[in-house]
Design an enzyme around this catalytic site. Sequence first.
Site, PDB file in Angstrom:
ATOM      1  N   GLY A  20      -3.883   7.083   5.798  1.00 30.71           N
ATOM      2  CA  GLY A  20      -3.180   8.162   4.936  1.00 30.71           C
ATOM      3  C   GLY A  20      -2.086   7.509   4.225  1.00 30.71           C
ATOM      4  O   GLY A  20      -1.049   7.986   3.797  1.00 30.71           O
TER       5      GLY A  20
ATOM      6  N   ASN B 261     -13.163   9.902   7.219  1.00 28.90           N
ATOM      7  CA  ASN B 261     -12.476  11.202   8.209  1.00 28.90           C
ATOM      8  C   ASN B 261     -11.991  10.426   9.446  1.00 28.90           C
ATOM      9  O   ASN B 261     -13.030   9.986  10.297  1.00 28.90           O
ATOM     10  CB  ASN B 261     -13.602  12.063   8.609  1.00 28.90           C
ATOM     11  CG  ASN B 261     -13.018  13.201   9.222  1.00 28.90           C
ATOM     12  OD1 ASN B 261     -12.032  13.060   9.841  1.00 28.90           O
ATOM     13  ND2 ASN B 261     -13.905  14.142   9.233  1.00 28.90           N
TER      14      ASN B 261
ATOM     15  N   ASN C 243      -0.668   5.725   9.972  1.00 34.42           N
ATOM     16  CA  ASN C 243       0.254   6.769   9.324  1.00 34.42           C
ATOM     17  C   ASN C 243      -0.332   7.904   9.084  1.00 34.42           C
ATOM     18  O   ASN C 243       0.419   9.027   8.800  1.00 34.42           O
ATOM     19  CB  ASN C 243       0.483   6.199   7.824  1.00 34.42           C
ATOM     20  CG  ASN C 243       1.375   7.328   7.159  1.00 34.42           C
ATOM     21  OD1 ASN C 243       2.580   7.618   7.534  1.00 34.42           O
ATOM     22  ND2 ASN C 243       1.089   7.616   6.091  1.00 34.42           N
TER      23      ASN C 243
ATOM     24  N   SER D 253       7.445  10.270  15.371  1.00 30.32           N
ATOM     25  CA  SER D 253       8.436  11.502  14.478  1.00 30.32           C
ATOM     26  C   SER D 253       9.328  11.585  15.497  1.00 30.32           C
ATOM     27  O   SER D 253       8.786  11.388  16.998  1.00 30.32           O
ATOM     28  CB  SER D 253       7.781  12.765  14.336  1.00 30.32           C
ATOM     29  OG  SER D 253       8.739  13.651  13.966  1.00 30.32           O
TER      30      SER D 253
ATOM     31  N   TYR E 190       2.038  19.064  17.164  1.00 34.37           N
ATOM     32  CA  TYR E 190       2.513  17.985  16.507  1.00 34.37           C
ATOM     33  C   TYR E 190       3.363  17.136  17.181  1.00 34.37           C
ATOM     34  O   TYR E 190       3.151  15.868  17.376  1.00 34.37           O
ATOM     35  CB  TYR E 190       3.513  18.552  15.128  1.00 34.37           C
ATOM     36  CG  TYR E 190       3.893  17.264  14.335  1.00 34.37           C
ATOM     37  CD1 TYR E 190       2.986  16.744  13.440  1.00 34.37           C
ATOM     38  CD2 TYR E 190       5.311  17.099  13.927  1.00 34.37           C
ATOM     39  CE1 TYR E 190       3.464  15.683  12.747  1.00 34.37           C
ATOM     40  CE2 TYR E 190       5.607  15.877  13.561  1.00 34.37           C
ATOM     41  CZ  TYR E 190       4.780  15.386  12.654  1.00 34.37           C
ATOM     42  OH  TYR E 190       5.315  14.549  11.703  1.00 34.37           O
TER      43      TYR E 190
ATOM     44  N   ALA F   6       3.191  16.948  20.525  1.00 33.39           N
ATOM     45  CA  ALA F   6       2.357  16.160  21.642  1.00 33.39           C
ATOM     46  C   ALA F   6       1.600  15.017  20.886  1.00 33.39           C
ATOM     47  O   ALA F   6       1.474  14.089  21.621  1.00 33.39           O
ATOM     48  CB  ALA F   6       1.375  17.447  22.074  1.00 33.39           C
TER      49      ALA F   6
ATOM     50  N   LYS G 195       2.704  13.174  18.434  1.00 37.11           N
ATOM     51  CA  LYS G 195       3.403  12.236  17.951  1.00 37.11           C
ATOM     52  C   LYS G 195       4.040  11.577  19.376  1.00 37.11           C
ATOM     53  O   LYS G 195       4.338  10.244  19.299  1.00 37.11           O
ATOM     54  CB  LYS G 195       4.801  12.719  17.182  1.00 37.11           C
ATOM     55  CG  LYS G 195       4.321  13.118  15.688  1.00 37.11           C
ATOM     56  CD  LYS G 195       3.415  11.800  14.940  1.00 37.11           C
ATOM     57  CE  LYS G 195       2.968  12.329  13.625  1.00 37.11           C
ATOM     58  NZ  LYS G 195       2.619  10.974  12.848  1.00 37.11           N
TER      59      LYS G 195
END
Length: 186
Positions: free
Chosen positions: A13, A65, A92, A144, A157, A159, A161
């Site tokens: 990413g 992917n 990332n 995060s 999200y 979970a 991170k």
Amino acid sequence: MNNQDNKWVLITGGAKRIGAEVAKTLHGRGMNIAIHYNSSNQDAESLCDELNAMRKNSMMIFGANLTSDDAVEALIPDVLSKTGRLDVLINNAGITQDNILPRMKEAEWLEVIQTNLTGSFYTSQRAIKLMMKNKWGRIVFISSVVGLSGNQGQANYAASKAGLIGLAKSISKEMGSRNITSNVVA
């Protein structure tokens, strides 16, 4: 790091936002950069052109992917065949699909977990095999603070991170004695 000129960093990413800033910073410090992108290579090509214009070191782009085990199985050898090595992996790549839990669709849950957590598992597993042969490697996960505290409307999200934090800690325990480190930035 010692001898940065020869080191290759793969940033998943890496074409936009945080990934692009990491690429610019590491490129400026003399690292060779392999940028991963998922869907559109336009941003990756633009970043690659920008950094290659500086002529400090090498930049390449790779599409895959990360939610597909087969795609990652092909990605890492592709990076290796074109760069000759892989020393640092920065996980990332990530997405959000926010919704409160009672309304969250299974697809929203699965896509975020697959991209953010499972994709990092796939890339780390493949990269570690190369790093073990080289007896040196660095893996960095971009997590995060939401992975530590949770957040309304972001159960998927948060979970994913939080999972990255656990994954990084486990890799550290398994690979630290082999000179392969694993860290998290939140």
